[in-house]
Design a protein around this motif. Sequence first.
Motif, short mmCIF file in Angstrom:
data_model
loop_
_atom_site.label_atom_id
_atom_site.label_comp_id
_atom_site.label_asym_id
_atom_site.label_seq_id
_atom_site.Cartn_x
_atom_site.Cartn_y
_atom_site.Cartn_z
N HIS A 35 4.43 81.00 -11.41
CA HIS A 35 5.27 81.58 -10.35
C HIS A 35 5.03 80.88 -9.02
O HIS A 35 5.85 80.93 -8.13
CB HIS A 35 4.99 83.08 -10.20
CG HIS A 35 3.64 83.36 -9.62
ND1 HIS A 35 2.50 83.35 -10.40
CD2 HIS A 35 3.23 83.62 -8.36
CE1 HIS A 35 1.45 83.61 -9.62
NE2 HIS A 35 1.87 83.77 -8.38
N SER B 10 -0.21 80.50 -13.99
CA SER B 10 0.40 81.03 -12.76
C SER B 10 1.57 80.15 -12.29
O SER B 10 1.57 79.61 -11.18
CB SER B 10 -0.66 81.16 -11.67
OG SER B 10 -1.36 82.36 -11.85
N GLY C 73 4.43 89.02 -9.69
CA GLY C 73 4.16 88.01 -10.71
C GLY C 73 5.13 86.86 -10.73
O GLY C 73 4.84 85.82 -11.33
N ALA D 135 -1.73 73.35 -20.56
CA ALA D 135 -0.94 74.04 -21.59
C ALA D 135 0.28 73.22 -22.00
O ALA D 135 0.66 73.20 -23.18
CB ALA D 135 -0.51 75.41 -21.07
N TYR E 114 -1.23 74.24 -12.50
CA TYR E 114 -1.88 72.92 -12.44
C TYR E 114 -1.03 71.87 -13.15
O TYR E 114 -0.65 72.06 -14.31
CB TYR E 114 -3.27 72.97 -13.07
CG TYR E 114 -4.32 73.47 -12.11
CD1 TYR E 114 -4.94 72.59 -11.21
CD2 TYR E 114 -4.67 74.81 -12.06
CE1 TYR E 114 -5.89 73.05 -10.31
CE2 TYR E 114 -5.62 75.27 -11.16
CZ TYR E 114 -6.22 74.38 -10.29
OH TYR E 114 -7.15 74.83 -9.39
N SER F 48 -3.80 86.84 -17.45
CA SER F 48 -3.54 86.03 -18.65
C SER F 48 -4.72 86.09 -19.62
O SER F 48 -4.54 85.93 -20.83
CB SER F 48 -3.27 84.59 -18.24
OG SER F 48 -4.20 84.14 -17.27
N GLN G 96 -9.32 75.40 -16.38
CA GLN G 96 -10.60 75.62 -15.69
C GLN G 96 -11.66 76.14 -16.67
O GLN G 96 -11.53 77.25 -17.19
CB GLN G 96 -10.43 76.62 -14.56
CG GLN G 96 -9.39 76.19 -13.54
CD GLN G 96 -9.43 77.04 -12.28
OE1 GLN G 96 -10.44 77.06 -11.57
NE2 GLN G 96 -8.36 77.73 -12.01
N GLU H 230 -6.45 76.40 -21.15
CA GLU H 230 -6.80 76.78 -19.77
C GLU H 230 -7.46 75.54 -19.14
O GLU H 230 -8.36 74.96 -19.74
CB GLU H 230 -7.76 77.98 -19.80
CG GLU H 230 -8.53 78.27 -18.52
CD GLU H 230 -7.65 78.57 -17.30
OE1 GLU H 230 -6.89 79.55 -17.34
OE2 GLU H 230 -7.74 77.81 -16.31
P1 NAD Z 1 -4.55 83.60 -12.50
O1 NAD Z 1 -4.14 82.68 -11.42
O2 NAD Z 1 -5.74 84.45 -12.36
O3 NAD Z 1 -4.73 82.77 -13.86
C1 NAD Z 1 -3.84 81.77 -14.29
C2 NAD Z 1 -4.64 80.73 -15.02
O4 NAD Z 1 -3.77 79.68 -15.44
C3 NAD Z 1 -5.70 80.08 -14.14
O5 NAD Z 1 -6.96 80.32 -14.71
C4 NAD Z 1 -5.31 78.61 -14.11
O6 NAD Z 1 -6.41 77.75 -14.12
C5 NAD Z 1 -4.50 78.47 -15.36
N1 NAD Z 1 -3.52 77.38 -15.31
C6 NAD Z 1 -2.67 77.06 -14.31
N2 NAD Z 1 -1.87 76.04 -14.67
C7 NAD Z 1 -2.24 75.70 -15.93
C8 NAD Z 1 -1.75 74.76 -16.85
N3 NAD Z 1 -0.71 73.96 -16.56
N4 NAD Z 1 -2.34 74.69 -18.07
C9 NAD Z 1 -3.39 75.51 -18.40
N5 NAD Z 1 -3.88 76.42 -17.55
C10 NAD Z 1 -3.29 76.53 -16.33
O7 NAD Z 1 -3.25 84.48 -12.79
P2 NAD Z 1 -3.09 85.72 -13.79
O8 NAD Z 1 -3.44 86.96 -13.08
O9 NAD Z 1 -3.74 85.41 -15.06
O10 NAD Z 1 -1.51 85.71 -13.97
C11 NAD Z 1 -0.90 84.62 -14.66
C12 NAD Z 1 0.59 84.64 -14.53
O11 NAD Z 1 1.13 85.74 -15.23
C13 NAD Z 1 1.08 84.76 -13.10
O12 NAD Z 1 2.27 84.02 -12.92
C14 NAD Z 1 1.32 86.20 -12.96
O13 NAD Z 1 2.21 86.47 -11.91
C15 NAD Z 1 1.89 86.52 -14.31
N6 NAD Z 1 1.64 87.91 -14.68
C16 NAD Z 1 2.34 88.46 -15.69
C17 NAD Z 1 2.11 89.77 -16.04
C18 NAD Z 1 2.82 90.41 -17.14
O14 NAD Z 1 2.75 91.58 -17.30
N7 NAD Z 1 3.47 89.68 -17.94
C19 NAD Z 1 1.17 90.52 -15.38
C20 NAD Z 1 0.44 89.92 -14.41
C21 NAD Z 1 0.66 88.62 -14.10
#
Ligand code: NAD
Length: 565
Positions: free
Chosen positions: A268, A266, A501, A244, A275, A179, A199, A197
């Motif tokens: 999924h 995240s 994902g 968010a 969170y 993300s 964190q 975000e």
């Molecule tokens: P990650 O877990 O590294 O990062 C997700 C971030 O979201 C974390 O830093 C977390 O603190 C934050 N977060 C969680 N809930 C939140 C909320 N309610 N409000 C604000 N921030 C919040 O995961 P990632 O690798 O960044 O992947 C994110 C999502 O995207 C996953 O669901 C992943 O499966 C999906 N994804 C999509 C693609 C794509 O091509 N579209 C590719 C990879 C991952």
Amino acid sequence: LGDPSDEWLAYQGAPTGTDIECKGWRQEAALRMLNNNLDPEVGERPEDLVVYGGTGRAARSWDAYDAILAELRDLADDETLLVQSGKPVGRFPTHERAPRVLIANSNLVGHWDDWEHFHELEAEGKIMYGQMTAGSWAYIGTQGIIQGTFETLAELARQHYDADLRGKLVVTGGLGGMSGAQPLAVTMNHGVCIAAEVQADRIERRVETDYLMESADSLDEALENAKAAIDAGEPYSVGVQMNAADMLEELLARDEIPDVVTDQTSAHDELEGYYPSGYTVEEADRLREDDPEAYVDASLETMERHVQAILDLQDAGAIAFEYGNNIRGQVQNHRGMEHAFDFPGFVPAYIRPMFCRGRGPFRWAALSGDPADIHRTDEAIRALFPENESLMRWIDLAQEQVSFQGLPSRVCWLGYATDDEGLTERARFALKINDLVASGEVSAPVVVTRDHLDAGSVASPYRETEAMRDGTDAVADWPILNALLNTAAGADIVSVHDGGGVGIGNSLHANNHVVLDGSDLAAEKARAVFTTDPGMGVIRHADAGYEDALDEATRSNVRIPMRDH
Ligand code: NAD
């Protein structure tokens, strides 16, 4: 998991240079890519073996990690190692052209294929979440997703805004492993991005690695800076530490409607990824430990508000799309929200036409660790495809704005599109890299791999195969055929995963690596794999009736039996 391995503590990233620890470069490439995934500069929480995407891991436990390294070092050029959910489970004599490593992660039989059963097995140490590139050792940091995110937003801009996001505000959530690419992809398209975000350290990390320009102390400050940038027509990105869902509701309450709204938290994984609102990160982490059921309830409740806010922003005029985290499926399945899918996923909206032509995220890493090797391959790709303007623009932007993390790497979306000799785009470029290694212009072998999110390698009804023309969204024969075919074609690592994902039970997907060591064998493998792999994208979409895929099959002479039936 056990305590972090002494070997990992000693490595702290992939070994580099031209001396190898294994019996051949194919095994060495696997060892380096595994350690690259767990480089503290690359992975999100390597001390817990977590690479990205919630809990996507590279090995099941620290003992399993040590055992994988020992097996790789001892693996002969005619043997194949089997890895099952992050643990080495067997080794057999095969032959030199066969893969050196075969991997299956997180797969469950249909009836049991859900998070509940998965988490039970995970707690007993019997399975691991492999995400996509985490468990298949193909993750290269946020740079791995950056071109896909850039292409998605470029296509959005082409469809809605004269091919440019200048003066447009994109709001989103999540600044994690994947993300975190969002703000840079927006500014590369000249737009303005506000990302929420929860964190603080994630925000700092994106600023440090140049994916995000600034962090703001409040939404007020973020909005003020964003508006100034919009007025000036300047690219700008800012992270704000807040939930968010809360941010989107706040924007609605103030009638601040962005041009584009999406989300990549995240979602999924409702227990270990997303969170809930109303808690600090520390409080939420404690709640997860003490009362996981209450955590899941709170998490899903926030997700429902989050999706509703996206829909309300869409009603108010924003362009909304889901960015591959299954937030719509989560609230539809767990909260009964029937209108959750009233905004589209990014694949049908922006990516599918590329998949029809076998285009997808071809990536390569310099095993030498020397950035000069990637710069040499940049020159080579420019010389090979000068007529491809968006590729040329991408290489310029990547060189200027994408910092390397861990092993120097690059991503380029390349497709099938054969030349006069019948070589696909991907094969032409891979063969060129192999020549550069053979001539010594590139100082050590290069490994080519890709995301599992590719043209013909994934079945995922909430993402890559959402709304397929013929209704075959959930047919999972295609990724399995992809893995089998790439094994037959001689890829050096092949993997099949569940979940990725969008979470357990929601997708099956496959991946491969080919090690280009300059040899004739590598050339033979590259020619075969980079034909079969993008070719699967063409035939899968042709089978579903997409005109672009049928056209590509005709143009590039792809044999499709029964094509007229
Ligand atoms: P990650 O877990 O590294 O990062 C997700 C971030 O979201 C974390 O830093 C977390 O603190 C934050 N977060 C969680 N809930 C939140 C909320 N309610 N409000 C604000 N921030 C919040 O995961 P990632 O690798 O960044 O992947 C994110 C999502 O995207 C996953 O669901 C992943 O499966 C999906 N994804 C999509 C693609 C794509 O091509 N579209 C590719 C990879 C991952």
